[in-house]
Design an enzyme around this catalytic site. Structure first.
Site, mmCIF file in Angstrom:
data_model
loop_
_atom_site.group_PDB
_atom_site.id
_atom_site.type_symbol
_atom_site.label_atom_id
_atom_site.label_comp_id
_atom_site.label_asym_id
_atom_site.label_seq_id
_atom_site.Cartn_x
_atom_site.Cartn_y
_atom_site.Cartn_z
ATOM 1 N N HIS A 1 -0.886 -8.569 8.696
ATOM 2 C CA HIS A 1 -0.942 -7.135 8.370
ATOM 3 C C HIS A 1 -0.644 -6.238 9.576
ATOM 4 O O HIS A 1 0.179 -5.328 9.503
ATOM 5 C CB HIS A 1 -2.316 -6.753 7.819
ATOM 6 C CG HIS A 1 -2.780 -7.615 6.689
ATOM 7 N ND1 HIS A 1 -1.946 -8.009 5.669
ATOM 8 C CD2 HIS A 1 -3.982 -8.164 6.413
ATOM 9 C CE1 HIS A 1 -2.630 -8.757 4.811
ATOM 10 N NE2 HIS A 1 -3.858 -8.870 5.251
ATOM 11 N N LYS B 1 0.851 -1.202 0.000
ATOM 12 C CA LYS B 1 0.000 0.000 0.000
ATOM 13 C C LYS B 1 0.886 1.251 0.000
ATOM 14 O O LYS B 1 1.852 1.323 0.761
ATOM 15 C CB LYS B 1 -0.893 0.014 1.254
ATOM 16 C CG LYS B 1 -2.058 -0.969 1.180
ATOM 17 C CD LYS B 1 -2.916 -0.840 2.424
ATOM 18 C CE LYS B 1 -4.009 -1.886 2.450
ATOM 19 N NZ LYS B 1 -5.092 -1.601 1.511
#
Ligand code: NAP
Length: 496
Positions: free
Chosen positions: A245, A187
């Protein structure tokens, strides 16, 4: 893990084999990402994408299937008919049953006849197949120095199964040929976190226990389990979001500056963070780990069912859909600073962000309480940006000159750099083709993360629904999570 015994060739041409080429991940994420790279001209020329599944499809039928699937992709990322025509030239199909050793020879022959400079083997298929596939790829001689193997999450469901997969993979491939995906690392906002910390001298002197009171990592989803109830019920939020994550975000926040941007320099520092996480004790397992499960409620004005009523979920399921943890990085820089992690489904909003709460000014000369000031907020999704919360002299009350007003310095990366930036899967796929490992997870990192969460997995399994706290869909999770953080004298970002 030893260094790679081979020098990888430059990707003059590549073959990207997509095992699971007709699956959900392939058509929702991977094909659109590959198309974006193609559209942006960043996909190296001379490439071939070979989808693999059990269906007997010709190349033409596979292209037609992918074309139809693109109709469900958001408009801005959908190819025009002319663009698809050109992109489709890259697409090929190989029928294989991955559980059958006899099916690998045809793939090997097809790859050998072209002898591309780089061969990417992307395992976008059920994790139960990983060990068999890796063994059979090696038996078919497909583990050459030109090969890179990409492994999707989840890589195992506990430490032992993770090790078993990694051992099989490492028997067949050198560690520098293995690309373990954690798409959060792709990201743009997470790369900006690295840029913020290690490209600017401003924050690093403040990035420590003397100036930071606590750090909060929130990954909130407003969606439920959608069509993946069966998968999720055997997984839960801890395995699905925290082990990978959330802990990768924590590493990016807490790691020491690496000596270079080299992949192993970065991964060595992340590993140290994971090894510094204070292990769970009987006391902290009770006080610093909250798990919850959503019941019926309303999300954005719509009534939604509770978790146990979702398709594929057992009616007496004890799977957690929400986790809040208080972690501590027990080292010189961070001792005593709580890192709060929370993630859940069917929460009040889709919102992933990090809040760094700095300590208040040591001596108050203004009348304004200083508790809500001096925050750095890093937005990950749906926004992508940075906000610095400060106190300033406002104009609201002309006679109260000693009161301050909270103000936000706001940097919106989409506005600044354009929303058309490289998406997570596009970035990661290009990195695999180019052989850059910086944004991929090493096996020892994964093992350290599993080792830390394993006592929680065991305690929660043994506990059944004791300690599993219900929360209404559309809320911010169980009140016990607010109570946990309140005991330290803090509150979650939305409660401020
Ligand atoms: P999926 O929709 O069930 O697709 C599985 C794919 O594998 C299909 O193309 C299927 O085609 C193929 N396949 C299954 N068994 C096979 C066999 N024996 N031989 C050859 N091909 C076989 O699964 P998915 O959601 O795409 O997930 C794939 C992987 O990515 C999983 O490890 C998942 O955990 C991971 N993942 C998925 C997502 C997501 O958003 N979907 C996100 C993160 C990670 P046939 O049945 O026609 O053979």
């Amino acid at each position: 893990m030893g260094p790679c015994p081979f020098a990888l060739p430059l990707p003059m041409s590549f073959d990207l084999v997509l095992f699971g080429g007709t699956g959900d991940l392939a058509w929702r994420k991977l094909m659109p990402a590959l198309f974006q790279a193609f559209r942006h001209g960043t996909l190296p020329p001379g490439g071939r994408i070979v989808g693999v599944a059990r269906d007997a499809l010709s190349d033409a039928q596979y292209r037609d299937l992918i074309r139809q699937r693109f109709e469900h992709v958001e408009l801005a990322k959908r190819p025009s008919p002319e663009e698809f025509e050109r992109f489709a030239g890259l697409l090929h199909f190989q029928r294989m049953d991955l559980s059958k050793p006899g099916d690998y020879a045809a793939l090997a022959a097809r790859l050998r006849e072209r002898n591309a400079g780089t061969v990417v083997l992307y395992l976008a298929t059920a994790p139960q197949l990983f060990t068999t596939v890796v063994e059979q790829l090696a038996a078919a001689g497909l583990n050459t120095p030109a090969t890179r193997i990409v492994l999707e999450k989840p890589l195992g469901h506990d430490l032992a199964s993770n090790r078993a997969i990694n051992e099989t993979v490492c028997r067949a491939f050198g560690e520098r040929q293995v690309f373990r995906i954690d798409h959060y690392l792709g990201k743009p906002a997470v790369q900006n976190l690295f840029a913020l910390r290690f490209g600017n001298a401003l924050f690093e002197p403040l990035w420590r226990r003397e100036t930071i009171a606590n750090i909060q990592v929130t990954i909130a989803e407003d969606l439920g389990v959608e069509k993946r109830g069966g998968f999720y019920d055997g997984t839960g939020a801890l395995r699905d979001m925290v082990q990978n994550h959330a802990l990768q975000l924590l590493c990016a926040l807490a790691m020491e500056p690496p000596i270079s941007a080299d992949a192993d320099a970065i991964r060595d520092e992340k590993l140290k963070v994971l090894r510094s996480l204070r292990p769970w004790t009987a006391e902290t397992l009770g006080a610093h780990a909250i798990r919850g499960q959503y019941g019926a409620g309303a999300v954005r004005g719509m009534s939604v069912a509770g978790y146990r009523e979702e398709a594929g979920v057992a009616p007496d399921s004890c799977t957690e859909t929400y986790v809040a943890l208080r972690a501590e990085v027990a080292n010189w820089r961070w001792a005593g600073v709580p890192f709060y992690i929370r993630t859940g489904k069917r929460l009040a909003a889709r919102d992933a962000h990090i809040v760094v709460n700095f300590r208040p000014a040591p001596h108050a000369i203004f009348r304004t309480p200083l508790s809500a000031s001096n925050q750095l907020v890093i937005h990950l999704q749906p926004r992508d940006g940075l906000e610095l919360h400060l106190l300033a002299q406002g104009q609201e009350n002309r006679r109260q000159v000693q009161s301050l007003t909270p103000v936000h310095l706001n940097l919106d990366f989409d506005q600044r750099f354009g929303a058309e930036r490289v998406g997570a899967y596009e970035r990661l796929l290009l990195d695999v083709i180019d052989g850059r490992l910086n944004l991929f997870v090493r096996s020892d990192e994964q093992e350290a993360a599993w080792r830390w969460v394993e006592p929680l997995l065991e305690a929660w399994k043994a506990g059944g629904d004791t300690g599993l706290r219900p929360y209404a869909a559309g809320s911010w999770g169980p009140s016990a999570a607010s109570a946990m953080i309140a005991r330290d004298g803090f509150c979650w970002s939305e409660e401020q």
